[in-house]
Motif scaffolding. Sequence first.
Motif, mmCIF file in Angstrom:
data_model
loop_
_atom_site.group_PDB
_atom_site.id
_atom_site.type_symbol
_atom_site.label_atom_id
_atom_site.label_comp_id
_atom_site.label_asym_id
_atom_site.label_seq_id
_atom_site.Cartn_x
_atom_site.Cartn_y
_atom_site.Cartn_z
ATOM 1 N N THR A 11 0.854 -1.178 0.000
ATOM 2 C CA THR A 11 0.000 0.000 0.000
ATOM 3 C C THR A 11 0.893 1.232 0.000
ATOM 4 O O THR A 11 2.120 1.146 0.019
ATOM 5 C CB THR A 11 -0.883 0.025 1.250
ATOM 6 O OG1 THR A 11 -0.035 0.233 2.369
ATOM 7 C CG2 THR A 11 -1.658 -1.252 1.394
ATOM 8 N N HIS A 13 0.986 3.317 2.472
ATOM 9 C CA HIS A 13 1.094 3.778 3.856
ATOM 10 C C HIS A 13 2.022 2.862 4.639
ATOM 11 O O HIS A 13 1.570 2.001 5.387
ATOM 12 C CB HIS A 13 -0.291 3.796 4.525
ATOM 13 C CG HIS A 13 -1.283 4.604 3.770
ATOM 14 N ND1 HIS A 13 -1.339 5.958 3.831
ATOM 15 C CD2 HIS A 13 -2.253 4.218 2.900
ATOM 16 C CE1 HIS A 13 -2.324 6.404 3.057
ATOM 17 N NE2 HIS A 13 -2.875 5.370 2.491
ATOM 18 N N THR A 168 -6.669 -6.407 14.563
ATOM 19 C CA THR A 168 -5.983 -6.410 13.265
ATOM 20 C C THR A 168 -6.163 -7.723 12.522
ATOM 21 O O THR A 168 -5.264 -8.173 11.812
ATOM 22 C CB THR A 168 -4.483 -6.130 13.468
ATOM 23 O OG1 THR A 168 -3.924 -7.146 14.335
ATOM 24 C CG2 THR A 168 -4.254 -4.761 14.086
ATOM 25 N N TYR A 194 -13.850 -3.261 13.590
ATOM 26 C CA TYR A 194 -12.398 -3.204 13.462
ATOM 27 C C TYR A 194 -12.039 -2.949 11.995
ATOM 28 O O TYR A 194 -11.733 -3.883 11.250
ATOM 29 C CB TYR A 194 -11.760 -4.518 13.942
ATOM 30 C CG TYR A 194 -12.099 -4.871 15.370
ATOM 31 C CD1 TYR A 194 -11.673 -4.068 16.417
ATOM 32 C CD2 TYR A 194 -12.839 -6.012 15.672
ATOM 33 C CE1 TYR A 194 -11.974 -4.374 17.733
ATOM 34 C CE2 TYR A 194 -13.147 -6.338 16.980
ATOM 35 C CZ TYR A 194 -12.716 -5.514 18.004
ATOM 36 O OH TYR A 194 -13.022 -5.825 19.309
ATOM 37 N N ARG A 197 -6.977 -1.237 8.258
ATOM 38 C CA ARG A 197 -6.036 -0.122 8.307
ATOM 39 C C ARG A 197 -4.641 -0.653 8.006
ATOM 40 O O ARG A 197 -4.334 -1.813 8.282
ATOM 41 C CB ARG A 197 -6.039 0.559 9.683
ATOM 42 C CG ARG A 197 -5.695 -0.355 10.856
ATOM 43 C CD ARG A 197 -5.879 0.359 12.181
ATOM 44 N NE ARG A 197 -5.652 -0.497 13.331
ATOM 45 C CZ ARG A 197 -4.486 -0.622 13.952
ATOM 46 N NH1 ARG A 197 -3.427 0.039 13.501
ATOM 47 N NH2 ARG A 197 -4.360 -1.410 15.012
ATOM 48 N N THR A 203 -0.057 -4.600 3.776
ATOM 49 C CA THR A 203 -1.382 -4.862 4.329
ATOM 50 C C THR A 203 -2.454 -4.653 3.275
ATOM 51 O O THR A 203 -2.354 -3.746 2.445
ATOM 52 C CB THR A 203 -1.659 -3.924 5.524
ATOM 53 O OG1 THR A 203 -0.580 -4.015 6.458
ATOM 54 C CG2 THR A 203 -2.953 -4.302 6.223
ATOM 55 N N ARG A 205 -5.581 -3.361 1.291
ATOM 56 C CA ARG A 205 -5.849 -1.927 1.184
ATOM 57 C C ARG A 205 -7.157 -1.475 1.821
ATOM 58 O O ARG A 205 -7.228 -0.407 2.418
ATOM 59 C CB ARG A 205 -5.850 -1.531 -0.298
ATOM 60 C CG ARG A 205 -4.486 -1.631 -0.963
ATOM 61 C CD ARG A 205 -4.598 -1.239 -2.434
ATOM 62 N NE ARG A 205 -3.296 -1.224 -3.085
ATOM 63 C CZ ARG A 205 -2.704 -2.293 -3.581
ATOM 64 N NH1 ARG A 205 -3.308 -3.467 -3.483
ATOM 65 N NH2 ARG A 205 -1.525 -2.208 -4.164
ATOM 66 N N ASP A 206 -8.239 -2.269 1.650
ATOM 67 C CA ASP A 206 -9.544 -1.800 2.117
ATOM 68 C C ASP A 206 -10.468 -2.987 2.336
ATOM 69 O O ASP A 206 -10.139 -4.133 2.019
ATOM 70 C CB ASP A 206 -10.168 -0.823 1.101
ATOM 71 C CG ASP A 206 -10.154 -1.372 -0.317
ATOM 72 O OD1 ASP A 206 -10.618 -2.519 -0.524
ATOM 73 O OD2 ASP A 206 -9.672 -0.675 -1.234
ATOM 74 N N ASP A 207 -11.669 -2.687 2.898
ATOM 75 C CA ASP A 207 -12.641 -3.739 3.202
ATOM 76 C C ASP A 207 -13.020 -4.528 1.961
ATOM 77 O O ASP A 207 -13.124 -5.763 1.999
ATOM 78 C CB ASP A 207 -13.905 -3.130 3.820
ATOM 79 C CG ASP A 207 -13.674 -2.597 5.217
ATOM 80 O OD1 ASP A 207 -12.497 -2.548 5.644
ATOM 81 O OD2 ASP A 207 -14.660 -2.240 5.883
#
Length: 285
Positions: A11, A13, A168, A194, A197, A203, A205-207
């Motif tokens: 990602t 971030h 997480t 939760y 993030r 990780t 990226r999104d739901d």
Amino acid sequence: MATLDAAPAPTEHPAPPAQRRSGTPPVQRPAGPAQPHSATLIGSVQRAMRLLECVAGHAHGAPAKQLARETGLALPTAYHLLRTLVHEGYLRRDKGLFFLGEAAERLSSSGAQQKRRSAVVDTLAHWRDAIGVPVYYSMYRDGEIEVMCVSDSPAAPAVEEWAGFRETGHAHAIGQCLLSQLDEDVRRDHLARYPVRPLTPYTVRDDRTLLRRLERTRRMEPVAERQEYALGTVCAAIPLTVGTTAATIAVSLPLHQADRLLPAVRQLQAEVGRHLGSLAIAISI
């Protein structure tokens, strides 16, 4: 889903790398005390224990006189102790007969539960030593990801929980494996509480991306992640479903040993298959 052969794209971030711990050092325990002299023992407690054991040996109950005779206690002493044990809930009296009470039954139930826990700990330790990796046992219980037991060693240290495993689940193999066993509504409820993030550049990226990955997860297939939870770490988890309970057994390795992940998880699958009966009972703990 993350396969065992491909790493997810990073990602935008990045997060600071998580350090792996070097293993839990052995607890230093002082030498045990010398055997106490009989004069320091509390006789009334000993006599009460003998009465409890005696009552436990009579499934259909026993009267005070029989219990006194079998324990070698004077009848007045036996009566006094029996009344106390009834008052405290360890015995109950019905039509002149004494039976184990609710307090004693709770102790028995706790003992059985501890025995099951001990069996799980021993099984995980066996797999840890046989495969040479840390082993994790986790469940999805009451809407939460619960790591029930971790078996590691200085030679095979577990991943440091630098960000709470419960919050997480989207980022580690344990959580992804558990979420893959749930229906869509339960998954969405979990992610609402939760949210996804970034923990590392790798990780999910999104739901939406995570849900698509979970939907593509094939039943009973391992779920793997590479550096999604902690930089320098790869993990894999296999589903263990009994009834409506979702559980998983997982392993982890440092990134430089990533080539061992697939053989390790396949060996773990074979081990779990041989112990499925005892693990199914352990799910209830």
